[in-house]
Design a protein around this motif. Structure first.
Motif, short mmCIF file in Angstrom:
data_model
loop_
_atom_site.label_atom_id
_atom_site.label_comp_id
_atom_site.label_asym_id
_atom_site.label_seq_id
_atom_site.Cartn_x
_atom_site.Cartn_y
_atom_site.Cartn_z
N ILE A 203 1.09 -11.54 -23.83
CA ILE A 203 0.98 -12.10 -22.50
C ILE A 203 0.38 -11.04 -21.60
CG2 ILE A 203 1.72 -13.16 -20.58
CD1 ILE A 203 4.18 -14.27 -22.16
N GLN A 204 -0.87 -11.39 -21.06
CA GLN A 204 -1.67 -10.28 -20.32
C GLN A 204 -1.99 -10.89 -19.04
OE1 GLN A 204 -4.75 -9.11 -22.97
NE2 GLN A 204 -3.65 -7.29 -23.26
N THR A 205 -2.25 -10.19 -18.11
CA THR A 205 -2.83 -10.77 -16.67
C THR A 205 -3.97 -9.80 -16.33
OG1 THR A 205 -0.67 -11.52 -16.00
CG2 THR A 205 -2.21 -11.20 -14.33
N LEU A 206 -5.20 -10.19 -16.25
CA LEU A 206 -6.32 -9.35 -16.26
C LEU A 206 -7.10 -9.71 -14.74
CD1 LEU A 206 -7.83 -9.92 -19.80
CD2 LEU A 206 -6.32 -8.38 -18.92
N PRO A 207 -7.41 -8.86 -13.93
CA PRO A 207 -8.17 -9.13 -12.71
C PRO A 207 -9.74 -9.39 -12.74
CG PRO A 207 -7.82 -6.52 -13.08
CD PRO A 207 -7.34 -7.43 -14.14
N LEU A 208 -10.04 -10.41 -12.23
CA LEU A 208 -11.62 -10.51 -11.87
C LEU A 208 -12.04 -9.87 -10.83
CD1 LEU A 208 -11.81 -14.48 -12.29
CD2 LEU A 208 -12.31 -12.72 -13.95
N ALA A 209 -12.33 -8.32 -11.14
CA ALA A 209 -12.73 -7.39 -9.98
C ALA A 209 -14.07 -7.38 -9.96
CB ALA A 209 -12.02 -5.98 -10.51
N GLN B 71 -6.17 -16.54 -6.92
CA GLN B 71 -5.75 -15.27 -7.16
C GLN B 71 -6.72 -14.37 -7.86
OE1 GLN B 71 -1.85 -15.67 -8.24
NE2 GLN B 71 -1.00 -16.22 -6.27
N HIS B 72 -7.67 -14.90 -8.45
CA HIS B 72 -8.83 -14.31 -9.36
C HIS B 72 -8.14 -13.28 -10.30
CE1 HIS B 72 -11.37 -15.85 -6.24
NE2 HIS B 72 -10.71 -15.06 -5.29
N LEU B 73 -7.37 -14.04 -11.28
CA LEU B 73 -6.59 -13.42 -12.26
C LEU B 73 -6.63 -14.19 -13.61
CD1 LEU B 73 -3.35 -12.22 -10.49
CD2 LEU B 73 -5.17 -10.69 -11.25
N ILE B 74 -7.04 -13.68 -14.78
CA ILE B 74 -6.92 -13.94 -16.09
C ILE B 74 -5.48 -14.20 -16.72
CG2 ILE B 74 -7.90 -14.42 -18.24
CD1 ILE B 74 -10.14 -12.96 -17.09
N LEU B 75 -4.99 -15.30 -17.09
CA LEU B 75 -3.73 -15.25 -17.57
C LEU B 75 -4.11 -15.69 -19.23
CD1 LEU B 75 -0.60 -15.34 -18.13
CD2 LEU B 75 -0.56 -17.76 -17.33
N LEU C 240 0.32 -5.47 -10.82
CA LEU C 240 -1.28 -5.13 -10.60
C LEU C 240 -1.32 -5.12 -9.07
CD1 LEU C 240 -2.90 -7.86 -12.73
CD2 LEU C 240 -3.10 -5.28 -13.06
N LYS C 241 -0.51 -5.59 -8.16
CA LYS C 241 -1.05 -5.64 -6.78
C LYS C 241 -0.44 -4.06 -6.39
CE LYS C 241 0.34 -8.56 -3.83
NZ LYS C 241 1.13 -9.77 -3.09
N TRP D 106 -6.13 -11.03 -2.43
CA TRP D 106 -6.65 -11.40 -3.80
C TRP D 106 -7.90 -11.03 -4.27
CZ3 TRP D 106 -2.11 -11.81 -6.13
CH2 TRP D 106 -1.04 -12.47 -5.36
N HIS D 107 -8.52 -10.19 -3.48
CA HIS D 107 -9.98 -9.63 -4.09
C HIS D 107 -9.62 -8.50 -4.70
CE1 HIS D 107 -11.12 -12.40 -0.73
NE2 HIS D 107 -11.46 -13.19 -1.75
N TRP D 108 -9.96 -8.08 -6.00
CA TRP D 108 -9.71 -7.06 -6.58
C TRP D 108 -11.01 -6.14 -6.86
CZ3 TRP D 108 -4.63 -6.95 -8.37
CH2 TRP D 108 -4.04 -8.21 -8.20
N THR D 109 -11.19 -4.78 -6.81
CA THR D 109 -12.12 -4.04 -7.02
C THR D 109 -11.92 -2.88 -8.09
OG1 THR D 109 -11.40 -2.42 -5.29
CG2 THR D 109 -13.02 -4.22 -4.78
N HIS D 110 -12.93 -2.43 -8.71
CA HIS D 110 -12.55 -1.23 -9.79
C HIS D 110 -13.95 -0.43 -9.66
CE1 HIS D 110 -15.74 -2.06 -12.65
NE2 HIS D 110 -15.77 -3.69 -12.49
#
Length: 437
Positions: free
Chosen positions: A2-8, A384-388, A417-418, A426-430
């Motif tokens: 199981i993974q949770t990935l941010p749409l950053a 929340q812009h996350l991939i499960l 992740l937070k 809920w906006h992610w940046t990389h």
């Protein structure tokens, strides 16, 4: 796993345009997920967009801090869930030609057998990108045909592609005049057995069509690489009976006129699920007919995905039209506001997770986008812009406990992740590598 990935968002993009991540989307900006795809080595690709439109700002505004913008972003994640790189492409304001990736509607992803990433858009344009997202290898651009404008045919391929386990390419292509509309709309399902690369593109053999009689055809609309029985598809030359003819008695109101073709997916090397949706209405479309038809590689309808009710299980609520398929195991999945559904290769409904229950109600916030080669479901949280990433069980009747565990793990991984990423609303940046294509 199981993974949770941010749409950053790339931090450089946020800084360049001074994007206010605290602002609500009612202020004219937003992020939208389009598609995901997974490679055999475990890498995951996500396609999403970011835009800003401020009323009163001219389209030619050169100051990036106030200018309107729209970009497509493709991000690559490792099998361990790390962000490896992003590619920014397809600007829709300013210099619209400053991208080697063909822009358009209904953009989708496909990892080809040689691991090249194919990005397809309607009408029938496909861009090939290296697996590391560093450069564009080739662009098959159809050159959209528009009313009252001189049409110069381009070098088209397909509007969407999905690969079977052996490497066959299941494609959707468009035609002009579908349901008498003056634009190119998805209408033909075809199968390509050759190799798609920068040097050549295979012939797509049509196996099904939606509208049996598109109008306004001319010789300019014939494409040599889209064939049926040895010659280009066009006019009356196409697979018959069409899907709407096979299903004629199931749409009592419009006879499938103005229906649309969903993205077909492989259930095996020689069996495909092809979604057909009746027309939508402004006042609500719940209860409209839909069919998930099973079509073999000879174009014969062999059955359908059974067990859904037109009203109680309607995908028209919230326009949840995606399906995902695991062709290695002969499985199909669908998620809408009423539940998560799973079928076997024979079209038998083997599981339904009801979103009216407390356990599975969180699924209403997700969109199902794809299945990985390992059989994992990829779901995107819409706010929340996350991939499960949900590992599917060996037995479909065990899907409920697997998803329940994934949702619990998602909550824990989201919290972690937070702390690690410090998102804003809920906006992610990389700050990983960013390629401009």
């Amino acid at each position: 796993m199981i993974q949770t990935l941010p749409l950053a968002l790339p931090r450089t993009l946020v800084d360049t345009h001074r994007i206010d991540l605290t602002a609500p989307y009612s202020k004219g900006w937003g992020i939208r997920a389009y598609d995901t795809a997974a490679a055999p080595n475990g890498d995951v690709y996500a396609l999403y967009g970011v835009h800003r439109y401020t009323y009163g700002v001219a389209d030619g505004e050169e100051n990036p801090e106030i200018a309107n913008f729209r970009y497509r972003i493709i991000t690559r994640y490792s099998a361990d869930g790390d962000v490896l790189a992003s590619a920014v492409c397809c600007p829709s304001y300013g210099d619209k030609n400053d991208s080697a990736v063909v822009n358009g509607n209904d953009m989708t992803l496909c990892v080809l057998p040689d691991r090249t990433l194919a990005v397809s858009v309607r009408p029938d344009s496909t861009t090939l990108i290296t697996p590391d997202l560093s450069r564009v290898l080739a662009a098959y651009d159809s050159k959209d045909k528009r009313p009252f404008e001189k049409f110069t045919p381009g070098d088209a391929f397909a509007s969407s592609i999905s690969a079977t386990p052996s490497g066959r390419l299941l494609c959707v292509t468009t035609e002009y005049g579908v349901w008498n509309y003056g634009s190119l709309l998805a209408n033909v399902v075809g199968l390509a057995d050759g190799i798609l690369n920068p040097a050549s593109k295979p012939v797509i053999e049509a196996i099904a069509s939606l509208d049996p009689a598109p109008t306004r055809y001319s010789d300019d609309d014939l494409r040599s690489h889209i064939q049926y029985q040895g010659s280009p598809v066009g006019g009356a030359h196409r697979p018959r009976p069409a899907l709407t003819e096979l299903l004629a008695g199931e749409d009592r109101h419009s006879g499938w006129r103005d229906s649309r073709l969903g993205r077909p997916l492989p259930l095996a090397d020689d069996l495909f699920v092809v979604p057909v949706y009746a027309r939508t209405f402004r006042g609500g479309s719940r209860g409209q007919p839909f069919v998930f038809a099973l079509i073999n590689d000879q174009g014969t309808m062999t059955g359908r995905l059974n067990g859904m009710h037109e009203w109680r299980d309607s995908p028209f609520t919230g326009f949840c039209f995606n399906l995902a398929a695991d062709p290695c195991r002969g499985r199909a999945f669908h998620l809408n506001r009423y539940g998560l559904y799973a079928w076997n290769k024979a079209g038998e409904l083997r599981a339904k997770l009801d979103t009216e229950t407390k356990t599975f109600k969180p699924l209403t916030h997700f969109t199902l986008t794809a299945c990985s080669p390992a059989g994992d479901l990829l779901l995107v949280h819409n706010k929340q812009h996350l991939i499960l990433r949900v590992p599917a069980p060996d037995v479909l009747t065990d899907l409920g406990p697997a998803v329940e565990q994934a949702l619990r793990t998602y909550a824990k991984q989201r919290t972690a992740l937070k702390k690690q990423w410090s998102p804003v609303n809920w906006h992610w940046t990389h700050t990983s590598v960013v390629h401009h294509l």
